[in-house]
Design a protein around this motif. Structure first.
Motif, PDB file in Angstrom:
ATOM      1  N   CYS A   1      37.008  37.958  32.887  1.00 41.99           N
ATOM      2  CA  CYS A   1      35.870  38.651  32.800  1.00 41.99           C
ATOM      3  C   CYS A   1      35.817  38.873  34.586  1.00 41.99           C
ATOM      4  CB  CYS A   1      34.840  37.843  32.376  1.00 41.99           C
ATOM      5  SG  CYS A   1      34.580  37.950  30.621  1.00 41.99           S
ATOM      6  N   ILE A   2      35.715  37.965  35.377  1.00 40.80           N
ATOM      7  CA  ILE A   2      35.723  37.858  36.674  1.00 40.80           C
ATOM      8  C   ILE A   2      36.812  39.001  37.388  1.00 40.80           C
ATOM      9  CG2 ILE A   2      36.001  36.469  38.746  1.00 40.80           C
ATOM     10  CD1 ILE A   2      34.917  34.112  37.334  1.00 40.80           C
ATOM     11  N   LYS A   3      37.953  38.783  36.901  1.00 38.91           N
ATOM     12  CA  LYS A   3      38.852  39.886  37.106  1.00 38.91           C
ATOM     13  C   LYS A   3      38.491  41.382  37.257  1.00 38.91           C
ATOM     14  CE  LYS A   3      43.220  37.113  37.039  1.00 38.91           C
ATOM     15  NZ  LYS A   3      44.705  36.992  36.298  1.00 38.91           N
ATOM     16  N   ARG A   4      37.842  41.615  35.783  1.00 42.87           N
ATOM     17  CA  ARG A   4      37.404  42.619  35.708  1.00 42.87           C
ATOM     18  C   ARG A   4      36.305  43.187  36.675  1.00 42.87           C
ATOM     19  NH1 ARG A   4      34.878  43.525  31.507  1.00 42.87           N
ATOM     20  NH2 ARG A   4      35.078  41.876  30.498  1.00 42.87           N
ATOM     21  N   ALA A   5      35.351  42.157  36.735  1.00 42.66           N
ATOM     22  CA  ALA A   5      34.304  42.580  37.374  1.00 42.66           C
ATOM     23  C   ALA A   5      34.564  42.931  38.799  1.00 42.66           C
ATOM     24  CB  ALA A   5      33.169  41.464  37.323  1.00 42.66           C
ATOM     25  N   TRP A   6      35.643  41.993  39.335  1.00 35.90           N
ATOM     26  CA  TRP A   6      36.448  42.321  40.660  1.00 35.90           C
ATOM     27  C   TRP A   6      36.838  43.660  40.805  1.00 35.90           C
ATOM     28  CZ3 TRP A   6      35.764  40.583  45.640  1.00 35.90           C
ATOM     29  CH2 TRP A   6      36.792  40.609  46.532  1.00 35.90           C
ATOM     30  N   ARG A   7      37.475  44.291  39.991  1.00 31.94           N
ATOM     31  CA  ARG A   7      38.366  45.386  39.894  1.00 31.94           C
ATOM     32  C   ARG A   7      37.108  46.566  40.035  1.00 31.94           C
ATOM     33  NH1 ARG A   7      39.841  49.106  41.488  1.00 31.94           N
ATOM     34  NH2 ARG A   7      41.890  50.496  41.128  1.00 31.94           N
ATOM     35  N   LYS A   8      36.069  46.313  39.245  1.00 36.02           N
ATOM     36  CA  LYS A   8      34.855  47.415  39.336  1.00 36.02           C
ATOM     37  C   LYS A   8      34.321  47.424  40.770  1.00 36.02           C
ATOM     38  CE  LYS A   8      32.642  48.423  35.804  1.00 36.02           C
ATOM     39  NZ  LYS A   8      31.523  48.881  34.524  1.00 36.02           N
ATOM     40  N   LEU A   9      34.075  46.296  41.129  1.00 41.46           N
ATOM     41  CA  LEU A   9      33.435  45.964  42.675  1.00 41.46           C
ATOM     42  C   LEU A   9      34.268  46.714  43.637  1.00 41.46           C
ATOM     43  CD1 LEU A   9      31.004  44.799  44.107  1.00 41.46           C
ATOM     44  CD2 LEU A   9      32.280  42.832  44.561  1.00 41.46           C
ATOM     45  N   GLN A  10      35.507  46.590  43.665  1.00 38.42           N
ATOM     46  CA  GLN A  10      36.564  47.307  44.473  1.00 38.42           C
ATOM     47  C   GLN A  10      36.532  48.762  44.232  1.00 38.42           C
ATOM     48  OE1 GLN A  10      40.421  45.399  43.028  1.00 38.42           O
ATOM     49  NE2 GLN A  10      40.585  44.602  45.124  1.00 38.42           N
ATOM     50  N   ALA A  11      36.481  49.315  43.011  1.00 43.42           N
ATOM     51  CA  ALA A  11      36.326  50.679  42.644  1.00 43.42           C
ATOM     52  C   ALA A  11      34.983  51.274  43.397  1.00 43.42           C
ATOM     53  CB  ALA A  11      36.420  50.949  41.166  1.00 43.42           C
ATOM     54  N   LEU A  12      34.016  50.615  43.325  1.00 39.46           N
ATOM     55  CA  LEU A  12      32.782  50.882  43.664  1.00 39.46           C
ATOM     56  C   LEU A  12      32.651  50.911  45.536  1.00 39.46           C
ATOM     57  CD1 LEU A  12      30.156  48.848  41.545  1.00 39.46           C
ATOM     58  CD2 LEU A  12      30.620  51.499  41.534  1.00 39.46           C
ATOM     59  N   ASP A  13      33.270  50.133  46.004  1.00 39.07           N
ATOM     60  CA  ASP A  13      33.390  49.908  47.414  1.00 39.07           C
ATOM     61  C   ASP A  13      34.220  51.111  47.813  1.00 39.07           C
ATOM     62  OD1 ASP A  13      31.894  48.022  47.910  1.00 39.07           O
ATOM     63  OD2 ASP A  13      33.390  46.559  48.259  1.00 39.07           O
ATOM     64  N   ASN A  14      35.237  51.361  47.158  1.00 39.95           N
ATOM     65  CA  ASN A  14      36.307  52.455  47.363  1.00 39.95           C
ATOM     66  C   ASN A  14      35.572  54.107  47.245  1.00 39.95           C
ATOM     67  OD1 ASN A  14      38.246  50.683  48.054  1.00 39.95           O
ATOM     68  ND2 ASN A  14      39.400  51.141  46.006  1.00 39.95           N
ATOM     69  N   LEU A  15      34.959  54.124  46.426  1.00 36.63           N
ATOM     70  CA  LEU A  15      34.058  55.285  46.119  1.00 36.63           C
ATOM     71  C   LEU A  15      32.995  55.760  47.415  1.00 36.63           C
ATOM     72  CD1 LEU A  15      33.157  55.787  42.442  1.00 36.63           C
ATOM     73  CD2 LEU A  15      34.968  56.669  43.641  1.00 36.63           C
TER      74      LEU A  15
END
Length: 363
Positions: free
Chosen positions: A135-149
């Motif tokens: 769950c933490i890994k998926r949340a981390w990947r979503k946070l990275q995507a939001l920052d990249n956008l």
């Protein structure tokens, strides 16, 4: 029934919502800070308290009205009163008659058992350790995507040919990432979102200034607290590079400090060899690094009465002269108005353009 909330900090709420839901919590989403939020915070906090404390106080009161009974927030270390915010908020809320539970995450790199204990408290679904890590890994990947956008909008907005096109597209594609759930879906949503943003019509011939933004973490990451300064600068033809994103801050405080973080400290060393709390030393180091990368200017964002940033501001005067880079500082509080900020930004942009033209004509 447990209803969990947390501070609103940019678009990161989309990540925290998913993670807390996965762990079995009912999430009360914090509203974007507004004038009502700030008025509530000002009403119930000391006048001399710094700006983020007031906004967070207002946010907590709004979410409690919406049914929240547990707040998840972060602590802090070093000589900065931000580390005491959670305790002060809790005391104020209890004095107001709210029986609220506060979960405070200290930097896991320094307090690993605090992290483990808090995750256990926030896991009513009783997921296994393996499931929690996923769950933490998926949340981390979503946070990275939001920052990249967000980083992509900083590059595209000053070059757009139709005013507001980047912001309009950005709001649309954010929902794609928000709706993505599995890691593959998040990766695909990010790719599609970046592709859609790249299709915003741009003028490659336009002369664009580059400005670095430094300062205290909350006023950097929450647009409502800095009066959307990054969007305003983009509309003025300025490409912004922010010194701090939530992914970088989390990485530095969870695993180990990054090479970039150490480089910032080394850059600041001749001017400020000691930790003064908050992000004061980072503001100095990042300003020097921006100057070395030939940025056109730097803007420092700080809450009014923030001692670390006040210390940094006095030193940045010398840094600005020695590295020949203009620095503009905004100290923010409930009295700060957007019209006055825009006027100062327009003058700062004109100054940087004039300097750039003079350098170009003399070379």
């Amino acid at each position: 029934m447990r209803r969990v909330t947390f501070p609103h900090m940019g678009e990161s709420y989309r990540t925290f919502k998913m993670l807390l839901n996965d762990l079995g919590n009912e999430v009360i989403l914090p509203p974007r800070p507004s004038r009502k939020t700030l008025n509530l915070g000002v009403q119930h906090t000391p006048e001399f308290a710094c700006f983020p404390l007031k906004i967070l106080m207002g946010t907590y009161l709004e979410t409690i009205e919406m049914g929240a009974n547990m707040i998840v927030t972060s602590g802090g270390v070093g000589p900065c009163r931000a580390g005491l915010y959670a305790e002060l908020h809790k005391k104020i809320l209890h004095d107001l008659g709210y029986n609220i539970e506060m979960i405070v995450f200290e930097p896991p790199r320094l307090y690993p058992f605090n992290f483990i204990r808090n995750v256990y408290k926030l896991n009513p679904a009783r997921l296994s350790i393996k499931a929690i890590i996923e769950c933490i890994k998926r949340a981390w990947r979503k946070l990275q995507a939001l920052d990249n956008l967000e980083k992509a909008t900083h590059i595209i907005r000053p070059r757009e040919t139709h005013f507001g096109a980047t912001t309009k597209t950005y709001k649309k594609v954010l929902e794609w990432v928000d709706e993505a759930y599995t890691t593959n879906q998040i990766v695909e949503a990010e790719k599609a979102a970046l592709d859609d943003l790249s299709k915003v019509p741009q003028n490659p011939e336009r002369i664009v200034l580059k400005v670095g933004i430094v300062g205290e973490i909350y006023v950097l990451l929450e647009p409502a607290s800095n009066l959307e300064i990054e969007e305003t600068l983009g509309n003025l033809g300025v490409e912004v590079e922010r010194s701090m994103f939530l992914t970088g801050w989390t990485r530095d405080n969870t695993w180990k400090e990054t090479v970039e973080g150490m480089t910032v400290k080394e850059a600041a060393e001749p001017y400020l060899p000691e930790l003064v709390g908050g992000h004061g030393r980072d503001s100095i180091g990042n300003t020097i690094l921006y100057a070395k990368r030939n940025f056109d200017g730097v803007i420092q964002m700080a809450p009014f009465t923030c001692i670390p940033e006040i210390v940094a501001r006095t030193i940045l005067t010398s840094v600005s002269k020695e590295y020949n880079i203009p620095v503009l500082t905004f100290f923010l509080d409930e009295q700060t108005g957007k019209a006055g900020m825009v006027t100062r930004l327009e003058a700062f942009v004109d100054l940087m353009k004039r300097k750039k033209l003079l350098l170009a004509s003399s070379s």
